[in-house]
Design an enzyme around this catalytic site. Sequence first.
Site, PDB file in Angstrom:
ATOM      1  N   VAL A   9       0.871  -1.168   0.000  1.00  0.00           N
ATOM      2  CA  VAL A   9       0.000   0.000   0.000  1.00  0.00           C
ATOM      3  C   VAL A   9       0.911   1.221   0.000  1.00  0.00           C
ATOM      4  O   VAL A   9       2.090   1.128   0.331  1.00  0.00           O
ATOM      5  CB  VAL A   9      -0.964   0.029   1.219  1.00  0.00           C
ATOM      6  CG1 VAL A   9      -2.030  -1.043   1.095  1.00  0.00           C
ATOM      7  CG2 VAL A   9      -0.214  -0.097   2.529  1.00  0.00           C
ATOM      8  N   SER A  10       0.358   2.367  -0.386  1.00  0.00           N
ATOM      9  CA  SER A  10       1.198   3.553  -0.584  1.00  0.00           C
ATOM     10  C   SER A  10       1.585   4.292   0.683  1.00  0.00           C
ATOM     11  O   SER A  10       2.612   4.949   0.725  1.00  0.00           O
ATOM     12  CB  SER A  10       0.494   4.528  -1.530  1.00  0.00           C
ATOM     13  OG  SER A  10       0.322   3.919  -2.784  1.00  0.00           O
TER      14      SER A  10
END
Length: 194
Positions: A9-10
């Site tokens: 995930v970012s």
Amino acid sequence: MKKIGYIRVSSQGQNTARQKKALKHAGCTVFYEEKISGATMERPQLKQMIEDLQPHDEVYVHEISRLSRSTKDLLEIIDQIKEKGAGLKSLSETWLDTTSDNPMNEFLLTIFSGLVQFERKTIKQRQKEGIEIAKSEGKFKGRKTKLVEGGKEEQRMKAIIEAYKAGKSINDIRTTFKVGTGTIYRLLDREGLR
């Protein structure tokens, strides 16, 4: 042969549970997980996973955007996986399956990864156009400065504006008030001084 899940995930605030659950359901028993932008290749867990790969291992991702946001980087990652004698599968893009030697998969991968990158660039272009329109209508002020109204911060903000009006350089202001250049420029923009 191991089934390996790569999860990304970012940002730290995002949750990886949805990806992990889907990858477990697909049979993955080993996981490499990180919270970092897909725009960079400097990802410790990705590097470790590729280093640990053994021939006939299978890497699973929830979707190809978890591997990379760039077509060039994506194809490079896939090449590194293949060089290790391992394969790659995506749960969302079922056409992506390099576990068998199928030329159609290579072709589809190139086409679709190009489309993903095109879509991202189109979104950025629309965002840029929207900002330009908002600026021309006086509605866009940009990111808020770290200097806020009220108390000491407001006094600092006013002092920075006064220093700028008095002819002090941005570098002098930055050093004197211990504030970033971007913050100074946003403040000056907001006040219509630049």
